[in-house]
Enzyme design. Structure first.
Site, PDB file in Angstrom:
ATOM      1  N   GLN A 192      31.815  22.867  84.334  1.00 42.72           N
ATOM      2  CA  GLN A 192      31.413  23.620  83.142  1.00 42.72           C
ATOM      3  C   GLN A 192      32.631  24.192  82.434  1.00 42.72           C
ATOM      4  O   GLN A 192      32.755  24.111  81.205  1.00 42.72           O
ATOM      5  CB  GLN A 192      30.523  24.797  83.560  1.00 42.72           C
TER       6      GLN A 192
ATOM      7  N   ASN B 272      18.951  20.389  56.551  1.00 40.85           N
ATOM      8  CA  ASN B 272      18.030  19.574  57.336  1.00 40.85           C
ATOM      9  C   ASN B 272      18.125  18.092  56.987  1.00 40.85           C
ATOM     10  O   ASN B 272      18.227  17.244  57.869  1.00 40.85           O
ATOM     11  CB  ASN B 272      16.603  20.075  57.101  1.00 40.85           C
TER      12      ASN B 272
ATOM     13  N   ASP C   2      31.793  27.009  74.705  1.00 44.40           N
ATOM     14  CA  ASP C   2      32.163  28.407  74.943  1.00 44.40           C
ATOM     15  C   ASP C   2      31.979  29.265  73.681  1.00 44.40           C
ATOM     16  O   ASP C   2      31.532  30.412  73.773  1.00 44.40           O
ATOM     17  CB  ASP C   2      33.640  28.514  75.384  1.00 44.40           C
TER      18      ASP C   2
ATOM     19  N   GLU D 126      28.350  30.037  73.339  1.00 48.58           N
ATOM     20  CA  GLU D 126      27.953  30.993  74.391  1.00 48.58           C
ATOM     21  C   GLU D 126      28.414  32.408  74.036  1.00 48.58           C
ATOM     22  O   GLU D 126      27.701  33.379  74.244  1.00 48.58           O
ATOM     23  CB  GLU D 126      28.537  30.571  75.740  1.00 48.58           C
TER      24      GLU D 126
ATOM     25  N   HIS E  28      12.503  20.460  62.308  1.00 52.11           N
ATOM     26  CA  HIS E  28      12.274  20.184  63.724  1.00 52.11           C
ATOM     27  C   HIS E  28      13.492  20.608  64.549  1.00 52.11           C
ATOM     28  O   HIS E  28      14.630  20.460  64.104  1.00 52.11           O
ATOM     29  CB  HIS E  28      12.119  18.683  63.949  1.00 52.11           C
TER      30      HIS E  28
ATOM     31  N   GLU F 259      33.123  22.933  78.656  1.00 43.15           N
ATOM     32  CA  GLU F 259      32.697  23.934  77.672  1.00 43.15           C
ATOM     33  C   GLU F 259      33.854  24.473  76.846  1.00 43.15           C
ATOM     34  O   GLU F 259      33.646  25.064  75.784  1.00 43.15           O
ATOM     35  CB  GLU F 259      31.959  25.080  78.376  1.00 43.15           C
TER      36      GLU F 259
ATOM     37  N   ASP G  93      23.887  31.134  78.564  1.00 46.34           N
ATOM     38  CA  ASP G  93      24.708  30.322  79.464  1.00 46.34           C
ATOM     39  C   ASP G  93      24.198  28.898  79.380  1.00 46.34           C
ATOM     40  O   ASP G  93      23.170  28.543  79.964  1.00 46.34           O
ATOM     41  CB  ASP G  93      24.658  30.835  80.908  1.00 46.34           C
TER      42      ASP G  93
HETATM   43 MN    MN Z   1      15.023  17.793  60.566  1.00 51.06          MN
HETATM   44 MN    MN Z   2      27.761  27.493  80.475  1.00 53.64          MN
END
Ligand code: MN
Ligand code: MN
Length: 293
Positions: A281, A161, A262, A265, A130, A285, A271
């Protein structure tokens, strides 16, 4: 006449044994109506931003926005999995509904020729992992059922998991259940090639429609319970980001994989938290969380 086969009873016992073997674990698929979506709820899940500027237009097949009342996601049709799933978790999403455990194709998606169903994962050695966890949506049966749509699922290494990811999910829910917080969570993946029970795989499914991610990441933003959530995010807000490999061994604790937003990203080109004011941010970040867990 000479007997070629063993006793029928022995043969029966052998068949019974084989049918219980994991090689023969093909589940029976019960046809069920597509999950109905309650359009009156939703939209809170993209409050902090739409990381890839996904849109619900068919030509954006690999960055297709699907907003459910329970979570929002960017679907990647050529990978057969989401790029990311984003959801808000507050106490109102938590109740006592049990796991519906009924994985279904996502009929909201317009990509009918390549619709992923539970069987594409059967016998692959990967869990149906999930993104938005079943246990994050327990306030109603319908809310829980939607987490079992295959568009909310990736092929995830079982050890990954069931151990570290599960523990991070529990930690995150405890922030809400016990600590009086609400959280915003974004989970995503990139790259191809992960390690299942039977070793490394790049893709799974009969037609290899499903990419096995190489990397799995998550960002959790924690704020105290309250209103007007975006305005309450500031430089001191706790943001936890983790970046992990989809491997089945040497799985450490989730907090060992903490990085900055960061860093994610930079790797993904997304973003994240784009609706948070730039100055804030920039601060939240760049940090790597070192808080308690
Ligand atoms: Mn899971
Ligand atoms: Mn960002």
């Amino acid at each position: 006449m000479k007997k070629i086969f063993p006793q029928p009873s022995l043969l029966f016992a052998l068949l019974l044994f084989l049918s219980n073997c994991s090689l023969f674990e093909e589940e029976e698929v019960i046809p069920v109506d597509p999950v109905e979506i309650d359009e009156t709820k939703g939209s809170e899940h993209l409050l902090l931003g739409n990381p890839s500027e996904a849109e619900a237009i068919e030509i954006l097949a690999n960055n297709y926005l699907s907003e459910k009342p329970q979570f929002a996601l960017s679907y990647n049709d050529s990978r057969g999995i989401p790029n990311w799933v984003s959801w808000h978790l507050s106490s109102r999403w938590l109740g006592s509904t049990s796991r519906t455990d009924d994985f279904l194709p996502d009929f909201d998606l317009p990509f009918a020729n390549n619709r992923i169903d539970r069987r594409d994962y059967s016998g692959s050695g990967f869990d149906r992992g999930h993104n938005c966890p079943s246990a994050d949506r327990t306030s109603s049966r319908k809310d829980n059922a939607v987490t079992f749509l295959m568009s909310n699922v990736i092929p995830q290494a079982p050890e990954h998991n069931q151990k570290m990811w599960n523990e991070m999910e529990i930690f995150t829910r405890d922030q809400v259940r016990r600590n009086g917080n609400e959280v915003y969570v974004i989970m995503g993946n990139y790259g191809e090639g992960g390690e299942g029970r039977f070793g490394m795989e790049k893709r799974i499914g009969d037609d290899k429609q499903v990419a096995v991610p190489k990397y799995i990441w998550k960002v959790v933003v924690i704020i105290g319970e309250g209103d007007d959530d975006l305005s309450r995010i500031d430089e001191r807000t706790r943001v936890i980001a983790v970046l992990t490999e989809n491997l089945n061994r040497d799985v450490k604790e989730w907090h060992e994989y903490r990085v900055s937003v960061d860093a994610i990203e930079k790797e993904t080109g997304l973003d994240l938290l784009s609706e948070v004011p730039e100055e804030i941010q920039a601060v939240i970040e760049a940090k790597v969380d070192n808080g308690p867990f």
